[in-house]
Write a protein that holds these residues in place. Structure first.
Motif, PDB file in Angstrom:
ATOM      1  N   ARG A 168      -2.185   5.157  -2.390  1.00 58.55           N
ATOM      2  CA  ARG A 168      -0.874   5.350  -1.771  1.00 58.55           C
ATOM      3  C   ARG A 168      -0.954   6.369  -0.642  1.00 58.55           C
ATOM      4  N   ALA A 169      -1.597   7.500  -0.917  1.00 57.93           N
ATOM      5  CA  ALA A 169      -1.671   8.559   0.092  1.00 57.93           C
ATOM      6  C   ALA A 169      -2.408   8.082   1.335  1.00 57.93           C
ATOM      7  N   ALA A 170      -3.504   7.366   1.135  1.00 60.38           N
ATOM      8  CA  ALA A 170      -4.284   6.881   2.274  1.00 60.38           C
ATOM      9  C   ALA A 170      -3.502   5.869   3.098  1.00 60.38           C
ATOM     10  N   MET A 171      -2.754   4.997   2.420  1.00 59.88           N
ATOM     11  CA  MET A 171      -1.970   3.993   3.140  1.00 59.88           C
ATOM     12  C   MET A 171      -0.850   4.642   3.947  1.00 59.88           C
ATOM     13  N   LEU A 172      -0.180   5.632   3.364  1.00 64.39           N
ATOM     14  CA  LEU A 172       0.918   6.283   4.076  1.00 64.39           C
ATOM     15  C   LEU A 172       0.416   7.169   5.205  1.00 64.39           C
ATOM     16  N   ALA A 173      -0.781   7.723   5.016  1.00 67.26           N
ATOM     17  CA  ALA A 173      -1.342   8.585   6.059  1.00 67.26           C
ATOM     18  C   ALA A 173      -1.742   7.785   7.289  1.00 67.26           C
ATOM     19  N   ASP A 174      -2.140   6.528   7.082  1.00 65.81           N
ATOM     20  CA  ASP A 174      -2.587   5.689   8.195  1.00 65.81           C
ATOM     21  C   ASP A 174      -2.091   4.264   7.976  1.00 65.81           C
ATOM     22  N   PRO A 175      -0.802   4.015   8.243  1.00 67.27           N
ATOM     23  CA  PRO A 175      -0.222   2.699   7.971  1.00 67.27           C
ATOM     24  C   PRO A 175      -0.881   1.557   8.735  1.00 67.27           C
ATOM     25  N   ALA A 176      -1.569   1.877   9.830  1.00 64.03           N
ATOM     26  CA  ALA A 176      -2.243   0.838  10.610  1.00 64.03           C
ATOM     27  C   ALA A 176      -3.737   0.785  10.308  1.00 64.03           C
ATOM     28  N   GLY A 177      -4.203   1.583   9.360  1.00 66.79           N
ATOM     29  CA  GLY A 177      -5.617   1.631   9.033  1.00 66.79           C
ATOM     30  C   GLY A 177      -6.084   0.415   8.256  1.00 66.79           C
ATOM     31  N   ASP A 178      -7.400   0.333   8.072  1.00 68.01           N
ATOM     32  CA  ASP A 178      -7.982  -0.826   7.397  1.00 68.01           C
ATOM     33  C   ASP A 178      -7.466  -0.980   5.974  1.00 68.01           C
ATOM     34  N   LEU A 179      -7.363   0.126   5.227  1.00 72.83           N
ATOM     35  CA  LEU A 179      -6.923   0.030   3.834  1.00 72.83           C
ATOM     36  C   LEU A 179      -5.497  -0.495   3.752  1.00 72.83           C
ATOM     37  N   ALA A 180      -4.588   0.110   4.489  1.00 73.42           N
ATOM     38  CA  ALA A 180      -3.189  -0.329   4.459  1.00 73.42           C
ATOM     39  C   ALA A 180      -3.070  -1.771   4.933  1.00 73.42           C
ATOM     40  N   THR A 181      -3.814  -2.113   5.964  1.00 78.72           N
ATOM     41  CA  THR A 181      -3.740  -3.467   6.514  1.00 78.72           C
ATOM     42  C   THR A 181      -4.202  -4.492   5.494  1.00 78.72           C
ATOM     43  N   ARG A 182      -5.333  -4.244   4.865  1.00 81.59           N
ATOM     44  CA  ARG A 182      -5.874  -5.244   3.940  1.00 81.59           C
ATOM     45  C   ARG A 182      -5.060  -5.345   2.654  1.00 81.59           C
ATOM     46  N   VAL A 183      -4.529  -4.233   2.184  1.00 74.71           N
ATOM     47  CA  VAL A 183      -3.644  -4.302   1.017  1.00 74.71           C
ATOM     48  C   VAL A 183      -2.425  -5.162   1.345  1.00 74.71           C
ATOM     49  N   GLN A 184      -1.844  -4.944   2.514  1.00 82.33           N
ATOM     50  CA  GLN A 184      -0.646  -5.696   2.877  1.00 82.33           C
ATOM     51  C   GLN A 184      -0.954  -7.171   3.118  1.00 82.33           C
ATOM     52  N   GLN A 185      -2.088  -7.459   3.727  1.00 81.06           N
ATOM     53  CA  GLN A 185      -2.465  -8.859   3.924  1.00 81.06           C
ATOM     54  C   GLN A 185      -2.690  -9.566   2.592  1.00 81.06           C
ATOM     55  N   THR A 186      -3.251  -8.855   1.640  1.00 79.74           N
ATOM     56  CA  THR A 186      -3.671  -9.481   0.389  1.00 79.74           C
ATOM     57  C   THR A 186      -2.553  -9.564  -0.635  1.00 79.74           C
ATOM     58  N   SER A 187      -1.567  -8.677  -0.574  1.00 78.29           N
ATOM     59  CA  SER A 187      -0.489  -8.727  -1.570  1.00 78.29           C
ATOM     60  C   SER A 187       0.242 -10.065  -1.517  1.00 78.29           C
ATOM     61  N   GLY A 188       0.433 -10.587  -0.313  1.00 81.53           N
ATOM     62  CA  GLY A 188       1.082 -11.890  -0.189  1.00 81.53           C
ATOM     63  C   GLY A 188       0.238 -13.013  -0.761  1.00 81.53           C
ATOM     64  N   MET A 189      -1.085 -12.897  -0.613  1.00 83.10           N
ATOM     65  CA  MET A 189      -1.987 -13.895  -1.189  1.00 83.10           C
ATOM     66  C   MET A 189      -1.880 -13.890  -2.712  1.00 83.10           C
ATOM     67  N   VAL A 190      -1.846 -12.689  -3.294  1.00 87.37           N
ATOM     68  CA  VAL A 190      -1.745 -12.574  -4.745  1.00 87.37           C
ATOM     69  C   VAL A 190      -0.400 -13.133  -5.230  1.00 87.37           C
ATOM     70  N   MET A 191       0.658 -12.833  -4.492  1.00 82.88           N
ATOM     71  CA  MET A 191       1.977 -13.344  -4.854  1.00 82.88           C
ATOM     72  C   MET A 191       1.994 -14.871  -4.773  1.00 82.88           C
ATOM     73  N   ALA A 192       1.523 -15.421  -3.665  1.00 80.94           N
ATOM     74  CA  ALA A 192       1.581 -16.869  -3.476  1.00 80.94           C
ATOM     75  C   ALA A 192       0.738 -17.610  -4.502  1.00 80.94           C
ATOM     76  N   LYS A 193      -0.500 -17.165  -4.678  1.00 79.48           N
ATOM     77  CA  LYS A 193      -1.387 -17.855  -5.618  1.00 79.48           C
ATOM     78  C   LYS A 193      -1.012 -17.570  -7.065  1.00 79.48           C
ATOM     79  N   GLY A 194      -0.541 -16.344  -7.341  1.00 81.98           N
ATOM     80  CA  GLY A 194      -0.212 -16.001  -8.715  1.00 81.98           C
ATOM     81  C   GLY A 194       1.126 -16.541  -9.169  1.00 81.98           C
ATOM     82  N   VAL A 195       2.113 -16.507  -8.274  1.00 80.57           N
ATOM     83  CA  VAL A 195       3.455 -16.932  -8.662  1.00 80.57           C
ATOM     84  C   VAL A 195       3.676 -18.408  -8.337  1.00 80.57           C
ATOM     85  N   GLU A 196       3.684 -18.741  -7.049  1.00 82.99           N
ATOM     86  CA  GLU A 196       3.969 -20.127  -6.659  1.00 82.99           C
ATOM     87  C   GLU A 196       2.974 -21.127  -7.231  1.00 82.99           C
ATOM     88  N   ASP A 197       1.691 -20.774  -7.181  1.00 82.53           N
ATOM     89  CA  ASP A 197       0.664 -21.750  -7.533  1.00 82.53           C
ATOM     90  C   ASP A 197       0.059 -21.543  -8.917  1.00 82.53           C
TER      91      ASP A 197
END
Length: 786
Positions: free
Chosen positions: A419-448
């Motif tokens: 959390r701290a790393a993501m908030l410290a650098d919202p455009a950084g690699d960690l924040a970016t990849r978490v945000q890109q992947t959360s939708g994948m987990v939601m779509a594959k886990g819930v819808e599919d």
């Protein structure tokens, strides 16, 4: 941007283009679509895609138009036909990924495989070059055997694995066996099973044949959008729908760049699934979404909330477990994070700064890494929305962290560090990849996954839906539509798309079950006992979809059930198929249809729910077209259309029948509400034409309550002071109480001089009886003279 003054069309009609429905075929349909009353032709992706693709989302070359669909000449002819009839043209684009199933068909991917990180296109793709050679999961499960079957082309410039070919880097193929040459390449061919955990490039969800593109880089944006923007510059495109923006590194930055490129005078939509109550970020210069949130509301108001108790009990009794929708969804999300999306979790975990004082620092390195991966997986499963958009979406991140801590309090230190790393650098690699992947987990886990497991009432298990919320009460329905008119008046609304789990008419018929839950429960118990399936939850899904899509051939039902079972991942799956289970599921529809006594029972039951189901269909279609937003009609759904999930919903459309029926309607025919579907065509065309030719009456929004004992069965609203839409809800209960009785619908400001455009009849008085308004059809669309 001012969203109330946007260049939106009056409505859209979605066409699925392919080698079987070419640009020429689409051009020939334009006169019919014009006559139907649509405002815009809305085309599926038009760029060069994989051979035989029936959807176009596997673009292999963004620099040229699809040859299979008709090439540049065909595209220009389609645009000319659209313009000749005064319609707008909306196109679907795919910025997130390109198709790489056939490496030779994608010139950029081929060059990357040939030259590795020295390729001029190496930066185009999101590849982890530090992880070693690029892994391509294309071989059979027995990797060693598959590698022994590699061969070289005669000129030794290509490696071949059956019908697949891969390039040989210059100077590496002159000597040695195919296997030795393979070891010298910038890539490695591996078993398809290794893709889930070891993949070294970002993809679309878990589809390894769709490689993600880094459109956040200006030069990549330019080359991937050059052809589309050429069409825009030529004045040939009026609107753009952006596929899967949540997969992008910076969705907000992307849509801002795209808006700057296309200008303020074009309609811009994103295919974004919003959670209940969620809105698009205010900073996005778009006109709205592709409409899944409206689908939940428009269908939900026709679902009887009182049916929840019996159907919940049936599901618990039948499956032997009491499980909430949220619990099922979380379990499914965690499962996909640990399996089919393990590669994405591993890549994120490598970016996490492990807390110095954490207990993990005293553990073995492998144990520490496992804790980080577990924390990442839990975090991804905790988001209440598909994706947070930092820094605007901080609340969603905070919720995800809190949920993850609830499930794994022992990981609190690692979660705090993430959390701290993501908030410290919202455009950084960690924040970016978490945000890109959360939708994948939601779509594959819930819808599919969860939507194929938690089958209490599958009419609610829809993209953008929330099965835990049993229907939408009229008050919520009106609040949602009023908010749409106030904030997003040019957003798209929809009832069916190429991604929906079942068509609008299947869901409308299934909604009837909520009015007669006890009768349905008795039938399911009896039928399931006679024809069981390998999974009890699958039985609930199977019987609902069978009656929802009835009559349906065994072949279609078999293909659907196999897909559903593999998506559910309970007794079989795509990754770990169980042959005897698959065979039993595939054989089930034919066995059911061969049982004459059972088929007679199904036919008798469907005959009784068909009429109220059609009433629901007409109601939701009218409220969609007349309500706020820009209504989209998915191809063929202007008639009753009972399809299941893709590819079932991409079957050929009988256009000749639709043209013929529309011509009869234009002669004054008022059809019966029957299986032919002309009544739905009448409602659709009447409303679309009014939207197109009287746009001034489709402004504003206010609920219009009926008065009388049956008032709850009418859902009505007014647009401006000159348009009223009214539909029947819960028709079975309405019939049981004896009909409308003396229920009336007071019209706006006590005005008279109204006309129902569906039946082409005058309406008497300012407070007409609902029984009179709806004497011919369960819907009415009233308008006052201009």
């Amino acid at each position: 941007m001012n969203r109330s003054h946007s260049p939106a069309p009056s409505s859209t009609y979605r066409l699925q283009l392919s080698k079987d429905t070419t640009f020429t075929d689409a051009a020939a349909l334009v006169p019919y679509l014009d006559a139907l009353g649509v405002g815009a032709v809305y085309a599926s992706p038009m760029l060069e895609s994989g051979a035989g693709s029936n959807h176009g989302y596997d673009v292999v070359d963004p620099t040229r138009v699809s040859a299979e669909r008709g090439g540049e000449e065909g595209r220009r002819a389609l645009v000319a036909a659209v313009r000749e009839h005064g319609l707008s043209f909306v196109v679907d684009i795919v910025p997130n990924h390109v198709g790489v199933d056939d490496a030779a068909a994608n010139p950029w991917w081929w060059d990357v495989l040939t030259h590795g990180r020295e390729s001029e296109h190496a930066a185009t793709f999101d590849i982890d070059w530090d992880a070693g050679p690029l892994l391509l999961p294309v071989l059979d499960a027995d990797e060693e055997k598959a590698l022994s079957e590699l061969s070289l082309s005669e000129d030794r410039t290509r490696l071949q694995y059956y019908e697949r070919t891969f390039p040989v880097a210059p100077g590496t193929g002159d000597t040695g066996t195919a296997q030795e040459v393979h070891e010298r390449q910038h890539y490695r061919l591996v078993s398809w099973k290794r893709g889930a955990a070891e993949l070294t490039y970002r993809r679309f969800f878990d589809v390894s044949t769709l490689a993600a593109v880094r459109v956040e880089l200006p030069e990549i944006f330019e080359k991937t959008h050059r052809e589309i923007l050429r069409w825009v510059e030529a004045g040939e495109v009026d609107g753009i729908r952006v596929d899967h923006p949540d997969g992008l590194s910076d969705p907000g930055g992307y849509v801002r760049r795209l808006r700057a490129a296309i200008g303020p005078d074009r309609w811009l939509l994103v295919e974004k699934i919003l959670a209940v109550g969620e809105e698009l970020p205010a900073s996005w210069p778009v006109n709205g979404t592709s409409g899944y949130e409206s689908l939940r509301e428009l269908q939900g108001v026709f679902v009887d909330p009182d049916g929840a108790g019996v159907l919940t009990q049936l599901a618990a009794e039948h499956t032997g477990r009491k499980e909430s929708a949220h619990a099922a969804e979380h379990a499914a999300r965690r499962e996909v994070a640990d399996t089919i999306l393990a590669a994405e979790v591993r890549r994120i975990a490598a970016l996490v700064p492990v807390p110095e004082a954490a207990p993990s620092t005293e553990a073995e390195p492998g144990e520490a890494a496992d804790r980080v991966r577990a924390a990442v997986a839990e975090l991804l499963c905790g988001f209440p929305v598909y994706r947070s958009y930092l820094p605007e979406g901080r609340a969603a991140l905070e919720t995800a962290v809190a949920v993850a801590r609830t499930h794994r309090p022992d990981l609190a230190d690692v979660l705090a560090a993430i959390r701290a790393a993501m908030l410290a650098d919202p455009a950084g690699d960690l924040a970016t990849r978490v945000q890109q992947t959360s939708g994948m987990v939601m779509a594959k886990g819930v819808e599919d996954t969860a939507f194929y497991r938690w089958n209490r009432f599958v009419a609610l298990n829809e993209v953008g839906g929330d099965p835990s919320r049993f229907g939408v009460v009229p008050e919520e329905f009106h609040r949602s539509l009023a908010a749409r008119e106030a904030s997003w008046p040019a957003t798209m609304t929809t009832l069916s798309t190429h991604d929906t789990k079942r068509s609008e008419d299947v869901r409308a018929r299934l909604a009837v079950l909520a009015e007669i839950p006890a009768e349905w429960a008795r039938l399911v118990r009896r039928w399931a006992a006679a024809h069981p399936l390998p999974d009890r939850s699958l039985e609930l899904l199977a019987w609902q979809n069978l009656v929802g899509a009835w009559p349906i051939p065994a072949e279609r039902m078999s293909a659907y059930l196999l897909k559903a079972a593999k998506e559910a991942k309970v007794v079989t799956s795509h990754v770990e198929p169980v042959p005897e289970v698959d065979e039993a599921i595939a054989a089930w529809p034919a066995q059911v249809l061969a049982d004459g006594e059972l088929v007679a029972q199904i036919e008798e039951f469907v005959a009784r729910i068909a009429a109220p189901g059609r009433s629901n269909s007409l109601g939701q279609k009218l409220l969609q077209i007349a309500g706020p937003g820009v209504p989209d009609v998915y191809q063929g759904t202007e008639l009753f259309e009972y399809s299941l999930v893709d590819p079932d919903n991409r079957r050929p459309v009988d256009w000749a029948a639709r043209r013929k029926l529309l011509a009869r309607l234009d002669e004054g025919w008022l059809p019966e509400i029957d299986a032919e579907g002309a009544a739905k065509l009448l409602v659709t065309a009447s409303a679309l034409r009014l939207r197109r030719y009287r746009p001034e009456v489709f402004t504003g929004y206010r609920p219009l309550p009926a008065q009388g004992d049956a008032a709850d069965h009418a859902v009505a609203f007014a647009r401006s002071a000159s348009l009223v839409a009214v539909a029947t809800r819960l028709p079975v209960r309405l019939a049981a109480r004896g009909g409308w009785g003396d229920t009336v619908l007071p019209l706006p400001e006590g005005t008279s001089d109204w006309h129902d455009v569906i039946t082409d009849t005058a309406v008497e008085g300012a407070t007409p009886k609902v029984a009179d308004l709806l004497s011919r059809y369960p819907v009415a669309l009233l308008v006052r003279p201009a």
